[in-house]
Scaffold this active site. Structure first.
Site, mmCIF file in Angstrom:
data_model
loop_
_atom_site.group_PDB
_atom_site.id
_atom_site.type_symbol
_atom_site.label_atom_id
_atom_site.label_comp_id
_atom_site.label_asym_id
_atom_site.label_seq_id
_atom_site.Cartn_x
_atom_site.Cartn_y
_atom_site.Cartn_z
ATOM 1 N N HIS A 63 -9.511 -3.283 2.386
ATOM 2 C CA HIS A 63 -9.880 -2.255 1.402
ATOM 3 C C HIS A 63 -11.261 -1.720 1.815
ATOM 4 O O HIS A 63 -12.045 -2.437 2.435
ATOM 5 C CB HIS A 63 -9.961 -2.950 0.036
ATOM 6 C CG HIS A 63 -10.278 -2.079 -1.120
ATOM 7 N ND1 HIS A 63 -11.560 -1.719 -1.450
ATOM 8 C CD2 HIS A 63 -9.474 -1.496 -2.042
ATOM 9 C CE1 HIS A 63 -11.533 -0.948 -2.536
ATOM 10 N NE2 HIS A 63 -10.277 -0.808 -2.912
ATOM 11 N N ASP B 159 -11.891 -11.635 0.902
ATOM 12 C CA ASP B 159 -11.690 -10.681 -0.181
ATOM 13 C C ASP B 159 -10.436 -11.123 -0.921
ATOM 14 O O ASP B 159 -9.316 -10.954 -0.431
ATOM 15 C CB ASP B 159 -11.544 -9.268 0.398
ATOM 16 C CG ASP B 159 -11.149 -8.238 -0.665
ATOM 17 O OD1 ASP B 159 -10.731 -8.644 -1.770
ATOM 18 O OD2 ASP B 159 -11.242 -7.034 -0.377
ATOM 19 N N GLN C 211 -6.853 -9.140 -4.481
ATOM 20 C CA GLN C 211 -5.411 -9.040 -4.754
ATOM 21 C C GLN C 211 -4.717 -10.393 -4.632
ATOM 22 O O GLN C 211 -3.498 -10.466 -4.764
ATOM 23 C CB GLN C 211 -4.759 -8.039 -3.789
ATOM 24 C CG GLN C 211 -5.278 -6.625 -3.901
ATOM 25 C CD GLN C 211 -4.958 -5.961 -5.242
ATOM 26 O OE1 GLN C 211 -4.144 -6.443 -6.021
ATOM 27 N NE2 GLN C 211 -5.611 -4.839 -5.509
ATOM 28 N N LYS D 200 -8.520 -7.300 -12.476
ATOM 29 C CA LYS D 200 -7.186 -7.370 -11.847
ATOM 30 C C LYS D 200 -6.463 -8.641 -12.271
ATOM 31 O O LYS D 200 -5.340 -8.900 -11.864
ATOM 32 C CB LYS D 200 -7.320 -7.327 -10.326
ATOM 33 C CG LYS D 200 -7.872 -5.985 -9.817
ATOM 34 C CD LYS D 200 -7.827 -5.940 -8.321
ATOM 35 C CE LYS D 200 -8.691 -4.853 -7.724
ATOM 36 N NZ LYS D 200 -8.257 -3.492 -8.019
ATOM 37 N N CYS E 124 -7.642 3.351 -1.338
ATOM 38 C CA CYS E 124 -8.932 2.917 -0.773
ATOM 39 C C CYS E 124 -8.708 2.037 0.451
ATOM 40 O O CYS E 124 -9.446 1.050 0.682
ATOM 41 C CB CYS E 124 -9.796 2.185 -1.802
ATOM 42 S SG CYS E 124 -10.131 3.161 -3.247
HETATM 43 N N1 C6P Z 1 -8.271 -2.179 -5.330
HETATM 44 C C1 C6P Z 1 -6.345 -0.833 -5.935
HETATM 45 O O1 C6P Z 1 -5.767 0.008 -6.644
HETATM 46 P P1 C6P Z 1 -13.265 -3.537 -7.407
HETATM 47 O O2 C6P Z 1 -13.143 -2.041 -7.412
HETATM 48 O O3 C6P Z 1 -14.632 -4.019 -7.008
HETATM 49 O O4 C6P Z 1 -12.766 -4.170 -8.673
HETATM 50 O O5 C6P Z 1 -12.226 -4.074 -6.291
HETATM 51 C C2 C6P Z 1 -12.309 -3.594 -4.994
HETATM 52 C C3 C6P Z 1 -11.189 -4.126 -4.157
HETATM 53 C C4 C6P Z 1 -11.494 -4.984 -3.132
HETATM 54 N N2 C6P Z 1 -10.528 -5.525 -2.371
HETATM 55 C C5 C6P Z 1 -9.234 -5.269 -2.582
HETATM 56 C C6 C6P Z 1 -8.210 -5.928 -1.709
HETATM 57 C C7 C6P Z 1 -8.864 -4.403 -3.612
HETATM 58 O O6 C6P Z 1 -7.571 -4.162 -3.822
HETATM 59 C C8 C6P Z 1 -9.862 -3.797 -4.412
HETATM 60 C C9 C6P Z 1 -9.506 -2.816 -5.491
HETATM 61 C C10 C6P Z 1 -7.732 -1.286 -6.341
HETATM 62 O O7 C6P Z 1 -5.815 -1.320 -4.951
HETATM 63 C C11 C6P Z 1 -8.631 -0.129 -6.668
HETATM 64 S S1 C6P Z 1 -9.021 0.833 -5.252
#
Ligand code: C6P
Length: 420
Positions: A137, A214, A217, A240, A378
Site C-alpha cells: 500500500h 504492515d 489487512q 479496519k 492506494c
Molecule cells: N487501506 C483500503 O481501502 P490507514 O489509512 O492508516 O488506516 O491504513 C493504511 C493502510 C496501510 N496498509 C494497508 C495494507 C492498507 O490496506 C491500508 C489502508 C484502505 O485498502 C484505505 S486506502
C-alpha cells in the site's frame, strides 16, 4: 461510580452464528439509500462497529472523560486506567511480550511513519538499501521513498507473479551487506494475497535485517502472534477491525524502541525539559507526544476484545468460505477477470467486468445496495503490474453472509446485461 459492563458478543463454540453476530451491528440493519438492503462489502477500507464498541465509547464520554497521565484527580485516573487497559488489550491481541512494546498511533500509516522517522532516519544512511514488495500500500512505499530521497539510500522491490504471489527466491537475492531494513505487507489490500511473512522475516533476520510488517489487512482476518513471527515492528489500524477511526497501534521490540529517536516532540513524551536539554520519557510514552485520541484508543481496546471473544480462527474459516463461494460464483458468470489469484488469500476479491470501467461498476453495484470500493486502492504499483487503472473490490468481514455474495453476483450480472 457504578457502570454497566460491556456485553460480550453472543457466540457459541463451533461455527459462527452470523445472524446473531449481525444483531450487534446497528448499521447493518439499515436500508440502503437506493431502497435496497445494504450489503456492505467494503470492509478492507473500513469495517463497521458493533454496539459493544459504540457503548464503550458512550460510557467513556459520559462517565470517564478527562486528560490522561496528567492529573491526580479521580476522573483523570479513571481515564488513564481505561487508556492503559486498552494498551493491554492490544498487547494480548498481538501476544506482545511487554505492554511497553505497544505504541498507540492514529493508524497503520502513522505506525510506518513513526518507524521511518524513529528508526530509519537514525540508522539508515547514504548507499544503504531498504526492501519493500510490489504488493505494498502507498503508506508502506512513500515514507521509505522519502527516507531514501533524504539519505541517498536505495529502495529495492520484491517482484510478484501473475497470481499476485511474491517471488521469494528473488526476495532472498535482493539482500546485500548494504541492506538495512525490510518493510513488508502481511496481506495485500488490493489482491488479498497473504504473504509467507514468517519465512520472509526469517530470511531478513538471517541477513541481520530488521523487519516492519504492515498488518493493516491481516489483523482483522488472521490470528497474529508477534512473538511467534519474531517481527521487529508490526503496524495496524483500528478502524479496519471494528474500532474507531483515529485509532491504531504499532508493536516494536523493546530493545529497538529504546534505541530509536522520538517521532514527535511535545507533552507527555518527556521526563524533564530545560532550554538546554530535554530528557525523553520511557517507552512507549516517548512516542506518544501530546493528548492522544483517548476515546478512540479505548474503543480500539473494546473492538479487539470483541473480535477476540468471537475468535480469529472461526472468523478466518467463515471468511474463507465466503471468499471461495464468491470466487466460484463470479468466475461462473464469465467475462469477469479476477485480479489476484494467489493460493493463499484473505477476504478480498478484486475484479474487472468486461471492459467496463470499475467506477461505473461500483456506481451500478451501489444502486443495487452493494457497497464495494473501486479505484487503485492506494496500491498503484499493483494496478500497474496487472495493466489496469483500477479494480472493483469486494472485501469481506465476519458479519457478511452468503446472501450478500449472491447480491454481489446478481448486481454484477446486471452490469453485464447493461453493457452487453
Ligand atoms: N487501506 C483500503 O481501502 P490507514 O489509512 O492508516 O488506516 O491504513 C493504511 C493502510 C496501510 N496498509 C494497508 C495494507 C492498507 O490496506 C491500508 C489502508 C484502505 O485498502 C484505505 S486506502
Amino acid at each position: 461510580m457504578s457502570v454497566t459492563p460491556i456485553r460480550q458478543p453472543a457466540v457459541d463454540a463451533g461455527a459462527l452464528d452470523v445472524e446473531r453476530i449481525r444483531a450487534d451491528f446497528p448499521i447493518l440493519r439499515n436500508v440502503h439509500p437506493h431502497g435496497k438492503t445494504l450489503a456492505f462489502l467494503d470492509n478492507a477500507a473500513s469495517s463497521q462497529m458493533p454496539q459493544q464498541v459504540i457503548d464503550r465509547l458512550v460510557r467513556y464520554q459520559t462517565h470517564e472523560h478527562a486528560n490522561i497521565h496528567r492529573g491526580v484527580h479521580t476522573l483523570s485516573a479513571i481515564a488513564t486506567d481505561a487508556y492503559e487497559g486498552a494498551r493491554r488489550s492490544v498487547q494480548r491481541f498481538l501476544n506482545a511480550k511487554e505492554e511497553r512494546e505497544i505504541i498507540f498511533t492514529t493508524g497503520c500509516t502513522e505506525g510506518v511513519n513513526l518507524v521511518m522517522h524513529g528508526y530509519g532516519r537514525k540508522f539508515i544512511g547514504a548507499g544503504d538499501e531498504i526492501i519493500i514488495t510490489h504488493l505494498e500500500h502507498h503508506s508502506n512505499i512513500v515514507p521509505w521513498q522519502m527516507l531514501c530521497e533524504e539519505k541517498g539510500a536505495k529502495l529495492k522491490v520484491v517482484p510478484i507473479d501473475d497470481r499476485g504471489e511474491l517471488l521469494v527466491d528473488d526476495y532472498e537475492k535482493l539482500f546485500t551487506e548494504r541492506t538495512k531494513f525490510a518493510a513488508l505487507t502481511h496481506v495485500s489490500n488490493a489482491l488479498g494475497t497473504v504473504t509467507p511473512i514468517r519465512r520472509l522475516i526469517d530470511i531478513a533476520h538471517s541477513h541481520g535485517v530488521p523487519v516492519l510488517v504492515d498488518g493493516a489487512q491481516a489483523v482483522p482476518h488472521i490470528a497474529v502472534d508477534v512473538q511467534a513471527l519474531d517481527c521487529d515492528f508490526y503496524a495496524f489500524s483500528g478502524h479496519k477491525i471494528c474500532g474507531p477511526t483515529g485509532s491504531g497501534a504499532l508493536y516494536g521490540k523493546a530493545a529497538l524502541l529504546e534505541k530509536m529517536q522520538p517521532f514527535k516532540g511535545g507533552g507527555d513524551m518527556i521526563l524533564s525539559v530545560t532550554f538546554e536539554k530535554t530528557t525523553y520519557n520511557t517507552i512507549p510514552h516517548k512516542f506518544e507526544a501530546g493528548t492522544p485520541p483517548i476515546a478512540a484508543m479505548i474503543g480500539l481496546g473494546a473492538a479487539l476484545d470483541y473480535v477476540s471473544a468471537i475468535g480469529l480462527e472461526r472468523i478466518a474459516a467463515h471468511e474463507h468460505a465466503l471468499l471461495e463461494y464468491a470466487t466460484e460464483q463470479v468466475t461462473a458468470l464469465g467475462g469477469v477477470r479476477i485480479i489476484g489469484t494467489a493460493r493463499e488469500k484473505a477476504a478480498v476479491l478484486s475484479f474487472y467486468v468486461g471492459d467496463v470501467h470499475p467506477h461505473d461498476v461500483g456506481t451500478l453495484l451501489d444502486e443495487e445496495g452493494v457497497a464495494v470500493r473501486t479505484g487503485h486502492h492506494c496500491a498503484q504499483p499493483v494496478m500497474q503490474r496487472f495493466g489496469v487503472p483500477a479494480t472493483a473490490r469486494a472485501s469481506f468481514a465476519f458479519y457478511n453472509t452468503f446472501a450478500e455474495v449472491d447480491a454481489l453476483v446478481a448486481a454484477i450480472r446486471k452490469v453485464q446485461k447493461l453493457f452487453a
